[in-house]
Design an enzyme around this catalytic site. Structure first.
Site, PDB file in Angstrom:
ATOM      1  N   ASP A 149       0.824  -1.205   0.000  1.00  0.00           N
ATOM      2  CA  ASP A 149       0.000   0.000   0.000  1.00  0.00           C
ATOM      3  C   ASP A 149       0.866   1.266   0.000  1.00  0.00           C
ATOM      4  OD1 ASP A 149      -2.399   1.393  -0.011  1.00  0.00           O
ATOM      5  OD2 ASP A 149      -2.566   1.433   2.168  1.00  0.00           O
ATOM      6  N   LEU A 198      10.372 -20.777  -4.241  1.00  0.00           N
ATOM      7  CA  LEU A 198       9.462 -19.838  -3.576  1.00  0.00           C
ATOM      8  C   LEU A 198       8.059 -20.060  -4.132  1.00  0.00           C
ATOM      9  CD1 LEU A 198       9.015 -17.323  -1.695  1.00  0.00           C
ATOM     10  CD2 LEU A 198       9.286 -15.921  -3.749  1.00  0.00           C
ATOM     11  N   HIS A 252       1.952   3.255  -9.176  1.00  0.00           N
ATOM     12  CA  HIS A 252       1.762   1.816  -9.399  1.00  0.00           C
ATOM     13  C   HIS A 252       2.922   1.247 -10.219  1.00  0.00           C
ATOM     14  CE1 HIS A 252      -2.040   2.123  -7.500  1.00  0.00           C
ATOM     15  NE2 HIS A 252      -2.649   2.773  -8.476  1.00  0.00           N
TER      16      HIS A 252
HETATM   17  C1  IPE Z   1      -5.430  -2.647   0.139  1.00  0.00           C
HETATM   18  O1  IPE Z   1      -5.102  -1.315  -0.077  1.00  0.00           O
HETATM   19  C2  IPE Z   1      -5.465  -3.403  -1.141  1.00  0.00           C
HETATM   20  C3  IPE Z   1      -4.194  -3.573  -1.844  1.00  0.00           C
HETATM   21  C4  IPE Z   1      -3.031  -3.132  -1.472  1.00  0.00           C
HETATM   22  C5  IPE Z   1      -4.269  -4.320  -3.049  1.00  0.00           C
HETATM   23  P1  IPE Z   1      -6.231  -0.188  -0.198  1.00  0.00           P
HETATM   24  O2  IPE Z   1      -5.507   1.090  -0.449  1.00  0.00           O
HETATM   25  O3  IPE Z   1      -7.241  -0.575  -1.181  1.00  0.00           O
HETATM   26  O4  IPE Z   1      -6.881  -0.213   1.254  1.00  0.00           O
HETATM   27  P2  IPE Z   1      -7.746   0.881   2.022  1.00  0.00           P
HETATM   28  O5  IPE Z   1      -8.793   1.376   1.077  1.00  0.00           O
HETATM   29  O6  IPE Z   1      -6.811   1.974   2.448  1.00  0.00           O
HETATM   30  O7  IPE Z   1      -8.287   0.156   3.210  1.00  0.00           O
HETATM   31  C1  IPE Z   2      -1.729   0.158  -3.296  1.00  0.00           C
HETATM   32  O1  IPE Z   2      -1.489   1.523  -3.339  1.00  0.00           O
HETATM   33  C2  IPE Z   2      -2.026  -0.415  -4.665  1.00  0.00           C
HETATM   34  C3  IPE Z   2      -3.411  -0.861  -4.837  1.00  0.00           C
HETATM   35  C4  IPE Z   2      -4.359  -0.825  -3.940  1.00  0.00           C
HETATM   36  C5  IPE Z   2      -3.762  -1.399  -6.147  1.00  0.00           C
HETATM   37  P1  IPE Z   2      -2.679   2.578  -3.339  1.00  0.00           P
HETATM   38  O2  IPE Z   2      -3.092   2.822  -4.739  1.00  0.00           O
HETATM   39  O3  IPE Z   2      -3.747   2.159  -2.421  1.00  0.00           O
HETATM   40  O4  IPE Z   2      -1.929   3.863  -2.779  1.00  0.00           O
HETATM   41  P2  IPE Z   2      -2.470   4.891  -1.705  1.00  0.00           P
HETATM   42  O5  IPE Z   2      -2.891   4.095  -0.497  1.00  0.00           O
HETATM   43  O6  IPE Z   2      -3.611   5.603  -2.338  1.00  0.00           O
HETATM   44  O7  IPE Z   2      -1.299   5.770  -1.417  1.00  0.00           O
HETATM   45 MG    MG Z   3      -4.078   2.441  -0.452  1.00  0.00          MG
END
Ligand code: IPE
Ligand code: IPE
Ligand code: MG
Length: 250
Positions: A23, A134, A40
Site C-alpha cells: 500500500d 518460492l 503503481h
Molecule cells: C489494500 O489497499 C489493497 C491492496 C493493497 C491491493 P487499499 O488502499 O485498497 O486499502 P484501504 O482502502 O486503504 O483500506
Molecule cells: C496500493 O497503493 C495499490 C493498490 C491498492 C492497487 P494505493 O493505490 O492504495 O496507494 P495509496 O494508499 O492511495 O497511497
Molecule cells: Mg491504499
C-alpha cells in the site's frame, strides 16, 4: 489447519510464509506531483525486490495483495491501468521467475478479470507449477470475505448434492475450499503505507499471523525494510492461545 510451530522469544527464526499488503503507491506519486499510475509503475520494482529478498532469506511462501474486491470501485482509468500493468508485468517477468525457481499462482475472483489476463495467469501457473524455491501467490480481485463466501457456496453445493453431511463441515473442510487451500497460513503479515488495517485481505488465514506495519510507502519498500520486518518477527512469541511455558515447550 494446524498452526505453525511456536517459536521461542529472541530467536531469529525466518517466517515460512510472508503476506504483504502493498500500500502507498498513490501517495508516493502525489508526493512527487505525479499521477497515481506512476506510483503503481514504481511499485512493480518493489515487488521484484521483495521476491528476491524472500529467496535470499529462505522464506518459502509469499502472498502479495495486488488488487482487492473493493479496488473495483476506483476510477475506471486507474483500474484499467492496473490491469494493464498486471498483464505487462506477467509478460515481462514470468520467464525470469521460472528460471529462479519461483512457483506463481493467483487467488481471487477470475470471473471479474479480462479473458486475456486470465489466460496469461493460467499459463504462468502451468509453466511454474513444478518450481519449489518460492511459492508465490498474487491476490488479484481478491477479498477475504469473497473467499469465505465462495468456500461456503462450494460446501453447500456438496451438501445439496448429497456428497457431504452438513454436520461434518469443520475448519479443515472450509480451509480446503478456500482459494488459499494447500498453503500454510502466513507467519508474518506486512503492510506498508501507514494504515493499520487488514482491508479484507486473508481474513481466515491471518487468524494467528504476526502483524507488522510500516509507514514506508510501497515503492520505497526495499531490502532494509524487509529485513527489519523479519528481525521484528524473530523476537515475537507465538502462543496460539496457550500460556508461555506451553508455547516454548512446543
Ligand atoms: C489494500 O489497499 C489493497 C491492496 C493493497 C491491493 P487499499 O488502499 O485498497 O486499502 P484501504 O482502502 O486503504 O483500506
Ligand atoms: C496500493 O497503493 C495499490 C493498490 C491498492 C492497487 P494505493 O493505490 O492504495 O496507494 P495509496 O494508499 O492511495 O497511497
Ligand atoms: Mg491504499
Amino acid at each position: 489447519m494446524p498452526p505453525s510451530a511456536p517459536q521461542p522469544p529472541g530467536t531469529t527464526a525466518v517466517p515460512r510464509h510472508v503476506a504483504v499488503i502493498m500500500d502507498g503507491n498513490g501517495r508516493w506519486a502525489a508526493e512527487r506531483s505525479l499521477p497515481r499510475t506512476a506510483g503503481h509503475r514504481a511499485g512493480v520494482r518493489a515487488v521484484r525486490t521483495t521476491i528476491e529478498e524472500c529467496v535470499r532469506h529462505g522464506v518459502a511462501a509469499l502472498t502479495l495483495f495486488a488488487f482487492s474486491s473493493e479496488n473495483w470501485q476506483r476510477p475506471a482509468g486507474e483500474v484499467s491501468l492496473l490491469m494493464q500493468l498486471f498483464l505487462e508485468s506477467l509478460e515481462r517477468e514470468v520467464a525470469e521467475l521460472d528460471a529462479n525457481g519461483v512457483r506463481i499462482r493467483f487467488i481471487g475472483d477470475r470471473a471479474r478479470l479480462a479473458p486475456a489476463l486470465v489466460t496469461r495467469m493460467a499459463a504462468a501457473e502451468a509453466l511454474t507449477a513444478a518450481n519449489t524455491r518460492l511459492d508465490l501467490a498474487v491476490a488479484v480481485a481478491y477479498g477475504g470475505r469473497w473467499d469465505i463466501v465462495q468456500a461456503a457456496r462450494r460446501l453447500a453445493g456438496e451438501v445439496a448434492a448429497g456428497r457431504r453431511h452438513a454436520g461434518d463441515i469443520d475448519e479443515a473442510a472450509l480451509a480446503e475450499c478456500l482459494a488459499t487451500a494447500g498453503r500454510e497460513p502466513p507467519d508474518l503479515f506486512i503492510r506498508t503505507g501507514g494504515e493499520r488495517r487488514i482491508s479484507n485481505f486473508l481474513l481466515w488465514d491471518l487468524a494467528y499471523t504476526e502483524l507488522w506495519f510500516t509507514d514506508t510507502l510501497w515503492p520505497d519498500f526495499g531490502a532494509g525494510c524487509f529485513a527489519a520486518a523479519l528481525a521484528d518477527f524473530g523476537g515475537r512469541q507465538r502462543r496460539y492461545g496457550r500460556v508461555t511455558g506451553q508455547a516454548e515447550a512446543g
